[in-house]
Motif scaffolding. Structure first.
Motif, PDB file in Angstrom:
ATOM      1  N   LEU A 288       0.826  -1.203   0.000  1.00  0.00           N
ATOM      2  CA  LEU A 288       0.000   0.000   0.000  1.00  0.00           C
ATOM      3  C   LEU A 288       0.865   1.259   0.000  1.00  0.00           C
ATOM      4  CD1 LEU A 288      -2.551   1.773   0.623  1.00  0.00           C
ATOM      5  CD2 LEU A 288      -2.223   1.157   3.024  1.00  0.00           C
ATOM      6  N   LEU A 289       1.871   1.284   0.850  1.00  0.00           N
ATOM      7  CA  LEU A 289       2.664   2.503   1.014  1.00  0.00           C
ATOM      8  C   LEU A 289       3.695   2.687  -0.095  1.00  0.00           C
ATOM      9  CD1 LEU A 289       3.308   2.317   4.878  1.00  0.00           C
ATOM     10  CD2 LEU A 289       1.479   3.507   3.670  1.00  0.00           C
ATOM     11  N   ALA A 290       4.447   1.623  -0.401  1.00  0.00           N
ATOM     12  CA  ALA A 290       5.580   1.759  -1.320  1.00  0.00           C
ATOM     13  C   ALA A 290       5.179   1.764  -2.780  1.00  0.00           C
ATOM     14  CB  ALA A 290       6.589   0.635  -1.071  1.00  0.00           C
ATOM     15  N   PHE A 291       4.034   1.208  -3.101  1.00  0.00           N
ATOM     16  CA  PHE A 291       3.616   1.141  -4.501  1.00  0.00           C
ATOM     17  C   PHE A 291       2.378   1.984  -4.776  1.00  0.00           C
ATOM     18  CE2 PHE A 291       1.325  -1.362  -7.917  1.00  0.00           C
ATOM     19  CZ  PHE A 291       2.071  -0.833  -8.958  1.00  0.00           C
ATOM     20  N   LEU A 292       1.327   1.761  -3.994  1.00  0.00           N
ATOM     21  CA  LEU A 292       0.065   2.424  -4.313  1.00  0.00           C
ATOM     22  C   LEU A 292       0.106   3.931  -4.079  1.00  0.00           C
ATOM     23  CD1 LEU A 292      -2.803   0.031  -3.200  1.00  0.00           C
ATOM     24  CD2 LEU A 292      -2.124   0.708  -5.487  1.00  0.00           C
ATOM     25  N   LEU A 293       0.712   4.372  -2.988  1.00  0.00           N
ATOM     26  CA  LEU A 293       0.695   5.809  -2.718  1.00  0.00           C
ATOM     27  C   LEU A 293       1.489   6.611  -3.756  1.00  0.00           C
ATOM     28  CD1 LEU A 293       0.707   6.130   1.170  1.00  0.00           C
ATOM     29  CD2 LEU A 293      -1.065   6.826  -0.433  1.00  0.00           C
ATOM     30  N   PRO A 294       2.721   6.224  -4.111  1.00  0.00           N
ATOM     31  CA  PRO A 294       3.378   6.983  -5.189  1.00  0.00           C
ATOM     32  C   PRO A 294       2.677   6.825  -6.531  1.00  0.00           C
ATOM     33  CG  PRO A 294       4.731   5.111  -4.519  1.00  0.00           C
ATOM     34  CD  PRO A 294       3.634   5.235  -3.509  1.00  0.00           C
ATOM     35  N   LEU A 295       2.077   5.654  -6.757  1.00  0.00           N
ATOM     36  CA  LEU A 295       1.348   5.444  -8.010  1.00  0.00           C
ATOM     37  C   LEU A 295       0.133   6.367  -8.100  1.00  0.00           C
ATOM     38  CD1 LEU A 295       0.743   3.695 -10.584  1.00  0.00           C
ATOM     39  CD2 LEU A 295      -0.612   2.235  -9.077  1.00  0.00           C
ATOM     40  N   VAL A 296      -0.685   6.368  -7.060  1.00  0.00           N
ATOM     41  CA  VAL A 296      -1.917   7.159  -7.088  1.00  0.00           C
ATOM     42  C   VAL A 296      -1.606   8.652  -7.104  1.00  0.00           C
ATOM     43  CG1 VAL A 296      -3.978   7.771  -5.764  1.00  0.00           C
ATOM     44  CG2 VAL A 296      -3.348   5.371  -6.060  1.00  0.00           C
ATOM     45  N   THR A 297      -0.671   9.089  -6.267  1.00  0.00           N
ATOM     46  CA  THR A 297      -0.364  10.522  -6.250  1.00  0.00           C
ATOM     47  C   THR A 297       0.266  10.970  -7.566  1.00  0.00           C
ATOM     48  OG1 THR A 297       1.733  10.034  -5.113  1.00  0.00           O
ATOM     49  CG2 THR A 297      -0.142  10.670  -3.749  1.00  0.00           C
ATOM     50  N   GLY A 298       1.085  10.107  -8.170  1.00  0.00           N
ATOM     51  CA  GLY A 298       1.661  10.455  -9.466  1.00  0.00           C
ATOM     52  C   GLY A 298       0.613  10.514 -10.559  1.00  0.00           C
ATOM     53  N   ALA A 299      -0.273   9.508 -10.587  1.00  0.00           N
ATOM     54  CA  ALA A 299      -1.322   9.491 -11.605  1.00  0.00           C
ATOM     55  C   ALA A 299      -2.285  10.657 -11.424  1.00  0.00           C
ATOM     56  CB  ALA A 299      -2.074   8.161 -11.546  1.00  0.00           C
ATOM     57  N   VAL A 300      -2.644  10.943 -10.186  1.00  0.00           N
ATOM     58  CA  VAL A 300      -3.559  12.058  -9.924  1.00  0.00           C
ATOM     59  C   VAL A 300      -2.898  13.383 -10.296  1.00  0.00           C
ATOM     60  CG1 VAL A 300      -4.748  13.327  -8.085  1.00  0.00           C
ATOM     61  CG2 VAL A 300      -4.919  10.838  -8.197  1.00  0.00           C
ATOM     62  N   SER A 301      -1.605  13.505 -10.061  1.00  0.00           N
ATOM     63  CA  SER A 301      -0.898  14.731 -10.439  1.00  0.00           C
ATOM     64  C   SER A 301      -1.017  15.004 -11.934  1.00  0.00           C
ATOM     65  CB  SER A 301       0.581  14.630 -10.052  1.00  0.00           C
ATOM     66  OG  SER A 301       0.738  14.520  -8.662  1.00  0.00           O
ATOM     67  N   GLN A 302      -0.981  13.943 -12.728  1.00  0.00           N
ATOM     68  CA  GLN A 302      -1.068  14.098 -14.174  1.00  0.00           C
ATOM     69  C   GLN A 302      -2.504  14.228 -14.667  1.00  0.00           C
ATOM     70  OE1 GLN A 302       1.297  14.544 -16.359  1.00  0.00           O
ATOM     71  NE2 GLN A 302       0.041  14.424 -18.208  1.00  0.00           N
ATOM     72  N   LEU A 303      -3.425  13.485 -14.056  1.00  0.00           N
ATOM     73  CA  LEU A 303      -4.767  13.351 -14.622  1.00  0.00           C
ATOM     74  C   LEU A 303      -5.831  14.219 -13.964  1.00  0.00           C
ATOM     75  CD1 LEU A 303      -4.736   9.467 -15.007  1.00  0.00           C
ATOM     76  CD2 LEU A 303      -4.504  11.150 -16.838  1.00  0.00           C
ATOM     77  N   LEU A 304      -5.637  14.599 -12.701  1.00  0.00           N
ATOM     78  CA  LEU A 304      -6.684  15.360 -12.019  1.00  0.00           C
ATOM     79  C   LEU A 304      -7.049  16.652 -12.755  1.00  0.00           C
ATOM     80  CD1 LEU A 304      -8.595  15.572  -9.608  1.00  0.00           C
ATOM     81  CD2 LEU A 304      -6.757  16.721  -8.338  1.00  0.00           C
ATOM     82  N   PRO A 305      -6.094  17.411 -13.277  1.00  0.00           N
ATOM     83  CA  PRO A 305      -6.493  18.618 -14.014  1.00  0.00           C
ATOM     84  C   PRO A 305      -7.417  18.320 -15.199  1.00  0.00           C
ATOM     85  CG  PRO A 305      -4.171  18.731 -13.455  1.00  0.00           C
ATOM     86  CD  PRO A 305      -4.624  17.343 -13.105  1.00  0.00           C
TER      87      PRO A 305
END
Length: 371
Positions: A288-305
Protein backbone atom coordinates in the motif's frame (compact mmCIF):
# COMPACT_ATOMS: atom_id res chain seq x y z
CA UNK A 1 -17.10 11.14 -10.77
CA UNK A 2 -13.30 10.77 -10.98
CA UNK A 3 -12.50 13.74 -8.72
CA UNK A 4 -14.93 12.28 -6.17
CA UNK A 5 -13.23 8.88 -6.42
CA UNK A 6 -9.84 10.57 -5.92
CA UNK A 7 -11.16 12.17 -2.73
CA UNK A 8 -12.57 8.89 -1.42
CA UNK A 9 -9.31 7.07 -2.22
CA UNK A 10 -7.20 9.66 -0.39
CA UNK A 11 -9.63 9.57 2.54
CA UNK A 12 -9.41 5.77 2.60
CA UNK A 13 -5.60 5.90 2.58
CA UNK A 14 -5.60 8.44 5.41
CA UNK A 15 -8.07 6.39 7.46
CA UNK A 16 -6.05 3.24 6.91
CA UNK A 17 -2.84 4.93 8.03
CA UNK A 18 -4.54 6.42 11.10
CA UNK A 19 -5.98 3.08 12.19
CA UNK A 20 -2.68 1.31 11.61
CA UNK A 21 -0.60 3.81 13.58
CA UNK A 22 -3.14 4.01 16.39
CA UNK A 23 -3.38 0.24 16.63
CA UNK A 24 -7.15 0.61 16.44
CA UNK A 25 -7.67 -2.01 13.75
CA UNK A 26 -6.07 -5.17 12.46
CA UNK A 27 -3.80 -5.05 9.40
CA UNK A 28 -6.59 -6.78 7.45
CA UNK A 29 -9.07 -4.07 8.40
CA UNK A 30 -6.65 -1.27 7.51
CA UNK A 31 -5.82 -2.93 4.20
CA UNK A 32 -9.47 -3.43 3.23
CA UNK A 33 -10.29 0.19 3.98
CA UNK A 34 -7.49 1.34 1.67
CA UNK A 35 -7.98 -1.24 -1.06
CA UNK A 36 -11.65 -2.15 -1.14
CA UNK A 37 -13.08 1.26 -0.23
CA UNK A 38 -10.34 3.37 -1.83
CA UNK A 39 -8.21 2.04 -4.64
CA UNK A 40 -10.63 -0.44 -6.26
CA UNK A 41 -13.38 2.11 -7.00
CA UNK A 42 -10.74 4.56 -8.24
CA UNK A 43 -9.27 1.97 -10.59
CA UNK A 44 -12.70 1.19 -12.00
CA UNK A 45 -13.27 4.91 -12.52
CA UNK A 46 -9.91 5.24 -14.26
CA UNK A 47 -10.74 2.27 -16.49
CA UNK A 48 -13.96 4.02 -17.48
CA UNK A 49 -11.76 6.92 -18.58
CA UNK A 50 -9.07 4.92 -20.38
CA UNK A 51 -11.01 2.11 -22.10
CA UNK A 52 -12.79 4.49 -24.51
CA UNK A 53 -9.38 5.97 -25.34
CA UNK A 54 -7.84 2.54 -25.94
CA UNK A 55 -10.74 1.47 -28.16
CA UNK A 56 -11.35 4.84 -29.85
CA UNK A 57 -14.96 4.79 -28.71
CA UNK A 58 -17.36 7.02 -26.82
CA UNK A 59 -17.93 7.55 -23.12
CA UNK A 60 -19.66 4.76 -21.18
CA UNK A 61 -23.41 4.80 -20.77
CA UNK A 62 -24.75 6.46 -17.64
CA UNK A 63 -25.61 3.17 -15.97
CA UNK A 64 -22.18 1.71 -16.68
CA UNK A 65 -20.53 4.90 -15.52
CA UNK A 66 -21.96 4.33 -12.05
CA UNK A 67 -20.21 0.99 -11.66
CA UNK A 68 -17.40 2.49 -9.52
CA UNK A 69 -20.05 3.53 -7.00
CA UNK A 70 -21.25 -0.07 -6.83
CA UNK A 71 -17.70 -1.14 -6.10
CA UNK A 72 -17.39 1.61 -3.49
CA UNK A 73 -20.48 0.25 -1.74
CA UNK A 74 -19.01 -3.25 -1.89
CA UNK A 75 -15.74 -1.97 -0.47
CA UNK A 76 -17.49 -0.24 2.41
CA UNK A 77 -19.30 -3.48 3.22
CA UNK A 78 -15.99 -5.36 3.23
CA UNK A 79 -14.32 -2.74 5.42
CA UNK A 80 -17.28 -2.78 7.81
CA UNK A 81 -16.97 -6.55 8.11
CA UNK A 82 -13.53 -6.19 9.69
CA UNK A 83 -14.64 -3.37 11.97
CA UNK A 84 -17.79 -5.24 13.11
CA UNK A 85 -16.66 -8.84 13.77
CA UNK A 86 -20.13 -9.92 14.93
CA UNK A 87 -21.42 -9.27 11.41
CA UNK A 88 -18.30 -10.42 9.59
CA UNK A 89 -19.69 -13.28 7.50
CA UNK A 90 -22.83 -11.60 6.11
CA UNK A 91 -21.01 -8.32 5.45
CA UNK A 92 -17.95 -9.84 3.79
CA UNK A 93 -20.00 -12.15 1.59
CA UNK A 94 -22.38 -9.35 0.61
CA UNK A 95 -19.44 -7.13 -0.29
CA UNK A 96 -17.63 -9.86 -2.22
CA UNK A 97 -20.78 -10.83 -4.12
CA UNK A 98 -21.54 -7.24 -5.09
CA UNK A 99 -17.94 -6.64 -6.15
CA UNK A 100 -17.89 -9.86 -8.17
CA UNK A 101 -20.97 -8.75 -10.10
CA UNK A 102 -19.28 -5.41 -10.76
CA UNK A 103 -16.10 -7.15 -11.93
CA UNK A 104 -18.02 -9.39 -14.33
CA UNK A 105 -19.91 -6.39 -15.68
CA UNK A 106 -16.63 -4.53 -16.22
CA UNK A 107 -15.06 -7.53 -17.97
CA UNK A 108 -18.04 -7.85 -20.30
CA UNK A 109 -17.94 -4.12 -21.06
CA UNK A 110 -14.21 -4.24 -21.87
CA UNK A 111 -14.75 -7.20 -24.20
CA UNK A 112 -17.63 -5.45 -25.98
CA UNK A 113 -15.63 -2.25 -26.38
CA UNK A 114 -12.67 -4.20 -27.73
CA UNK A 115 -14.79 -6.00 -30.32
CA UNK A 116 -16.48 -2.78 -31.42
CA UNK A 117 -13.23 -0.79 -31.66
CA UNK A 118 -12.32 0.96 -34.89
CA UNK A 119 -9.38 -1.18 -35.90
CA UNK A 120 -7.37 -3.19 -33.41
CA UNK A 121 -7.72 -1.91 -29.83
CA UNK A 122 -4.65 -0.68 -28.00
CA UNK A 123 -2.76 -3.58 -26.36
CA UNK A 124 -3.25 -1.96 -22.97
CA UNK A 125 -6.87 -3.12 -23.13
CA UNK A 126 -5.81 -6.73 -22.59
CA UNK A 127 -3.96 -5.73 -19.44
CA UNK A 128 -7.18 -4.26 -18.07
CA UNK A 129 -9.14 -7.38 -18.97
CA UNK A 130 -6.52 -9.62 -17.32
CA UNK A 131 -6.57 -7.41 -14.23
CA UNK A 132 -10.35 -7.58 -13.93
CA UNK A 133 -10.22 -11.36 -14.39
CA UNK A 134 -7.77 -11.55 -11.47
CA UNK A 135 -10.15 -9.47 -9.39
CA UNK A 136 -13.04 -11.79 -10.22
CA UNK A 137 -10.98 -14.83 -9.21
CA UNK A 138 -9.91 -13.10 -6.00
CA UNK A 139 -13.52 -12.40 -5.08
CA UNK A 140 -14.62 -15.90 -6.05
CA UNK A 141 -12.00 -17.29 -3.67
CA UNK A 142 -13.67 -15.38 -0.81
CA UNK A 143 -17.07 -16.80 -1.70
CA UNK A 144 -15.58 -20.31 -1.92
CA UNK A 145 -14.17 -20.22 1.62
CA UNK A 146 -17.32 -21.43 3.44
CA UNK A 147 -17.60 -24.40 1.08
CA UNK A 148 -13.92 -25.31 1.49
CA UNK A 149 -13.07 -24.73 5.15
CA UNK A 150 -9.90 -26.80 4.96
CA UNK A 151 -8.62 -24.43 2.26
CA UNK A 152 -9.58 -21.22 4.04
CA UNK A 153 -6.01 -20.08 4.70
CA UNK A 154 -4.88 -20.94 1.18
CA UNK A 155 -7.83 -19.19 -0.43
CA UNK A 156 -7.16 -16.11 1.69
CA UNK A 157 -3.63 -15.98 0.29
CA UNK A 158 -4.95 -16.43 -3.24
CA UNK A 159 -7.38 -13.58 -2.63
CA UNK A 160 -4.62 -11.36 -1.28
CA UNK A 161 -2.17 -11.83 -4.15
CA UNK A 162 -4.70 -11.80 -6.98
CA UNK A 163 -6.02 -8.50 -5.63
CA UNK A 164 -2.67 -6.80 -5.11
CA UNK A 165 -0.32 -8.12 -7.78
CA UNK A 166 -3.14 -9.21 -10.09
CA UNK A 167 -5.84 -6.58 -10.20
CA UNK A 168 -3.87 -3.59 -8.93
CA UNK A 169 -0.48 -4.61 -10.33
CA UNK A 170 -1.58 -5.49 -13.86
CA UNK A 171 -3.79 -2.42 -14.10
CA UNK A 172 -0.93 -0.24 -12.93
CA UNK A 173 1.65 -1.71 -15.29
CA UNK A 174 -0.71 -1.53 -18.26
CA UNK A 175 -1.38 2.13 -17.48
CA UNK A 176 2.15 3.16 -16.52
CA UNK A 177 3.58 2.08 -19.87
CA UNK A 178 1.50 4.82 -21.49
CA UNK A 179 1.02 7.31 -18.66
CA UNK A 180 4.66 7.92 -17.76
CA UNK A 181 5.68 8.91 -21.32
CA UNK A 182 2.66 11.22 -21.35
CA UNK A 183 3.74 12.77 -18.05
CA UNK A 184 7.30 13.06 -19.36
CA UNK A 185 6.05 14.83 -22.47
CA UNK A 186 7.81 12.41 -24.82
CA UNK A 187 6.39 9.54 -26.87
CA UNK A 188 7.58 5.99 -26.30
CA UNK A 189 7.38 4.10 -29.60
CA UNK A 190 8.19 0.81 -27.86
CA UNK A 191 5.34 0.95 -25.31
CA UNK A 192 2.82 -0.92 -27.45
CA UNK A 193 5.31 -3.68 -28.18
CA UNK A 194 6.17 -4.03 -24.49
CA UNK A 195 2.47 -4.31 -23.64
CA UNK A 196 1.94 -7.03 -26.24
CA UNK A 197 4.98 -9.10 -25.32
CA UNK A 198 5.02 -8.82 -21.54
CA UNK A 199 1.40 -9.53 -20.58
CA UNK A 200 1.76 -13.35 -20.76
CA UNK A 201 4.84 -13.21 -18.52
CA UNK A 202 3.24 -10.83 -16.04
CA UNK A 203 -0.04 -12.73 -15.84
CA UNK A 204 1.72 -16.08 -15.48
CA UNK A 205 3.87 -14.57 -12.75
CA UNK A 206 0.86 -13.32 -10.82
CA UNK A 207 -0.95 -16.66 -11.04
CA UNK A 208 2.13 -18.61 -9.99
CA UNK A 209 2.76 -16.31 -7.04
CA UNK A 210 -0.86 -16.56 -5.89
CA UNK A 211 -0.96 -20.34 -6.21
CA UNK A 212 2.56 -20.85 -4.92
CA UNK A 213 2.16 -18.80 -1.76
CA UNK A 214 -1.05 -20.70 -1.06
CA UNK A 215 0.01 -24.25 -1.89
CA UNK A 216 3.55 -24.74 -3.23
CA UNK A 217 6.22 -22.08 -2.52
CA UNK A 218 8.59 -23.02 -5.39
CA UNK A 219 5.90 -21.89 -7.82
CA UNK A 220 5.86 -18.50 -6.11
CA UNK A 221 9.62 -18.15 -6.65
CA UNK A 222 9.21 -18.80 -10.36
CA UNK A 223 6.25 -16.44 -10.48
CA UNK A 224 8.21 -13.65 -8.81
CA UNK A 225 10.97 -14.11 -11.38
CA UNK A 226 8.51 -14.03 -14.28
CA UNK A 227 6.84 -10.88 -12.96
CA UNK A 228 10.19 -9.26 -12.21
CA UNK A 229 11.23 -9.46 -15.87
CA UNK A 230 8.59 -7.13 -17.39
CA UNK A 231 8.80 -4.73 -14.44
CA UNK A 232 12.59 -4.53 -14.75
CA UNK A 233 12.44 -4.16 -18.53
CA UNK A 234 9.99 -1.30 -18.19
CA UNK A 235 12.15 0.42 -15.60
CA UNK A 236 15.35 0.10 -17.63
CA UNK A 237 13.56 1.36 -20.74
CA UNK A 238 12.42 4.41 -18.81
CA UNK A 239 15.93 5.07 -17.56
CA UNK A 240 17.22 4.95 -21.13
CA UNK A 241 14.49 7.14 -22.65
CA UNK A 242 13.44 9.52 -19.89
CA UNK A 243 16.39 9.92 -17.48
CA UNK A 244 15.96 13.66 -17.10
CA UNK A 245 12.21 13.45 -16.58
CA UNK A 246 12.16 10.70 -13.95
CA UNK A 247 15.16 11.95 -11.98
CA UNK A 248 14.03 15.54 -11.60
CA UNK A 249 12.82 17.03 -8.33
CA UNK A 250 9.33 17.87 -9.57
CA UNK A 251 6.74 16.23 -11.81
CA UNK A 252 4.34 13.31 -12.02
CA UNK A 253 6.84 11.18 -13.96
CA UNK A 254 9.14 11.08 -10.94
CA UNK A 255 6.40 9.75 -8.68
CA UNK A 256 5.33 7.13 -11.23
CA UNK A 257 8.91 5.91 -11.61
CA UNK A 258 9.28 5.64 -7.84
CA UNK A 259 6.13 3.50 -7.72
CA UNK A 260 7.75 1.07 -10.14
CA UNK A 261 10.92 1.02 -8.03
CA UNK A 262 8.82 0.29 -4.97
CA UNK A 263 7.15 -2.62 -6.75
CA UNK A 264 10.49 -4.10 -7.80
CA UNK A 265 11.66 -4.36 -4.21
CA UNK A 266 8.29 -5.59 -2.98
CA UNK A 267 8.51 -8.55 -5.36
CA UNK A 268 11.40 -9.84 -3.27
CA UNK A 269 9.16 -9.51 -0.23
CA UNK A 270 6.64 -11.79 -1.98
CA UNK A 271 9.30 -14.50 -1.95
CA UNK A 272 9.90 -13.94 1.76
CA UNK A 273 6.17 -14.17 2.35
CA UNK A 274 6.06 -17.48 0.50
CA UNK A 275 8.79 -18.72 2.86
CA UNK A 276 6.71 -17.53 5.85
CA UNK A 277 9.59 -15.22 6.81
CA UNK A 278 7.51 -12.08 6.36
CA UNK A 279 4.15 -11.38 8.00
CA UNK A 280 1.31 -11.06 5.52
CA UNK A 281 -0.12 -8.00 7.25
CA UNK A 282 3.21 -6.18 7.01
CA UNK A 283 3.63 -7.16 3.36
CA UNK A 284 0.21 -5.87 2.33
CA UNK A 285 0.68 -2.59 4.19
CA UNK A 286 4.10 -2.23 2.59
CA UNK A 287 2.50 -2.71 -0.83
CA UNK A 288 0.00 0.00 0.00
CA UNK A 289 2.66 2.50 1.01
CA UNK A 290 5.58 1.76 -1.32
CA UNK A 291 3.62 1.14 -4.50
CA UNK A 292 0.06 2.42 -4.31
CA UNK A 293 0.69 5.81 -2.72
CA UNK A 294 3.38 6.98 -5.19
CA UNK A 295 1.35 5.44 -8.01
CA UNK A 296 -1.92 7.16 -7.09
CA UNK A 297 -0.36 10.52 -6.25
CA UNK A 298 1.66 10.46 -9.47
CA UNK A 299 -1.32 9.49 -11.61
CA UNK A 300 -3.56 12.06 -9.92
CA UNK A 301 -0.90 14.73 -10.44
CA UNK A 302 -1.07 14.10 -14.17
CA UNK A 303 -4.77 13.35 -14.62
CA UNK A 304 -6.68 15.36 -12.02
CA UNK A 305 -6.49 18.62 -14.01
CA UNK A 306 -8.05 16.83 -17.01
CA UNK A 307 -10.75 15.32 -14.84
CA UNK A 308 -11.54 18.67 -13.24
CA UNK A 309 -11.58 20.60 -16.53
CA UNK A 310 -12.11 18.26 -19.49
CA UNK A 311 -11.50 19.61 -22.95
CA UNK A 312 -8.81 21.78 -24.48
CA UNK A 313 -5.69 22.03 -22.35
CA UNK A 314 -4.88 25.52 -21.11
CA UNK A 315 -2.45 27.36 -18.91
CA UNK A 316 -4.56 26.37 -15.92
CA UNK A 317 -3.91 22.67 -16.61
CA UNK A 318 -0.17 23.29 -16.84
CA UNK A 319 -0.13 25.30 -13.61
CA UNK A 320 -2.22 22.66 -11.83
CA UNK A 321 0.17 19.89 -12.85
CA UNK A 322 3.12 21.95 -11.70
CA UNK A 323 1.54 22.44 -8.28
CA UNK A 324 0.56 18.79 -7.90
CA UNK A 325 3.98 17.57 -9.00
CA UNK A 326 6.03 19.92 -6.85
CA UNK A 327 8.73 18.09 -4.86
CA UNK A 328 7.36 14.79 -6.17
CA UNK A 329 10.66 12.99 -5.67
CA UNK A 330 10.78 13.83 -1.95
CA UNK A 331 7.11 13.00 -1.48
CA UNK A 332 7.48 9.74 -3.38
CA UNK A 333 10.56 8.72 -1.42
CA UNK A 334 8.66 9.08 1.85
CA UNK A 335 6.08 6.61 0.53
CA UNK A 336 8.58 4.09 -0.82
CA UNK A 337 10.85 4.13 2.23
CA UNK A 338 7.83 3.95 4.55
CA UNK A 339 6.55 0.92 2.64
CA UNK A 340 9.86 -0.89 2.81
CA UNK A 341 10.15 -0.21 6.54
CA UNK A 342 6.61 -1.40 7.27
CA UNK A 343 7.02 -4.49 5.08
CA UNK A 344 10.17 -5.28 7.04
CA UNK A 345 8.18 -5.21 10.27
CA UNK A 346 8.74 -1.65 11.57
CA UNK A 347 5.30 -0.06 11.45
CA UNK A 348 6.27 3.34 12.90
CA UNK A 349 7.89 3.87 9.50
CA UNK A 350 4.38 4.62 8.26
CA UNK A 351 4.71 8.10 9.77
CA UNK A 352 6.86 8.98 6.76
CA UNK A 353 3.91 8.18 4.52
CA UNK A 354 1.65 10.35 6.68
CA UNK A 355 3.94 13.30 6.01
CA UNK A 356 4.02 12.62 2.27
CA UNK A 357 0.26 12.19 2.03
CA UNK A 358 -0.37 15.37 4.02
CA UNK A 359 1.89 17.30 1.64
CA UNK A 360 0.05 15.97 -1.39
CA UNK A 361 -3.38 16.80 0.05
CA UNK A 362 -2.15 20.32 0.78
CA UNK A 363 -1.04 20.61 -2.84
CA UNK A 364 -4.26 19.17 -4.26
CA UNK A 365 -6.78 21.22 -2.29
CA UNK A 366 -6.00 24.58 -3.98
CA UNK A 367 -6.16 22.91 -7.40
CA UNK A 368 -9.59 21.46 -6.67
CA UNK A 369 -10.80 24.73 -5.15
CA UNK A 370 -9.84 26.75 -8.25
CA UNK A 371 -11.35 24.45 -10.83
Amino acid sequence: MLPFLCITALAAFASSLALMLAGAASPAAAAHIAFAAGILPLIFGAMMHFVPVLTRSGAPATTMGRLPLVLLAAGLLAAAAFLQPAWFNPLIHAGASLALLAALAMAAWIVRRGRAALGAPHPGLRWYLAAVACLALALASVLAMPALPSQHAALRLVHLHLNTLGFVGLTALGTLAVLLPTAAGKPDPTAAGWLKRQLPLALAGVLLIAGGVAWWPPAAYLGALLLFVPVALLGTAWMARFPGEILRLHGAATSLALALAGLLVLLSFAVLHAQRRLAGGDAILGFLLAFLLPLVTGAVSQLLPVWLRPGVQSGWHHAARERLGRFAVLRGLTFVVAGWLVASGWRPGAWLAVVGLAVFVAQALPVAARR
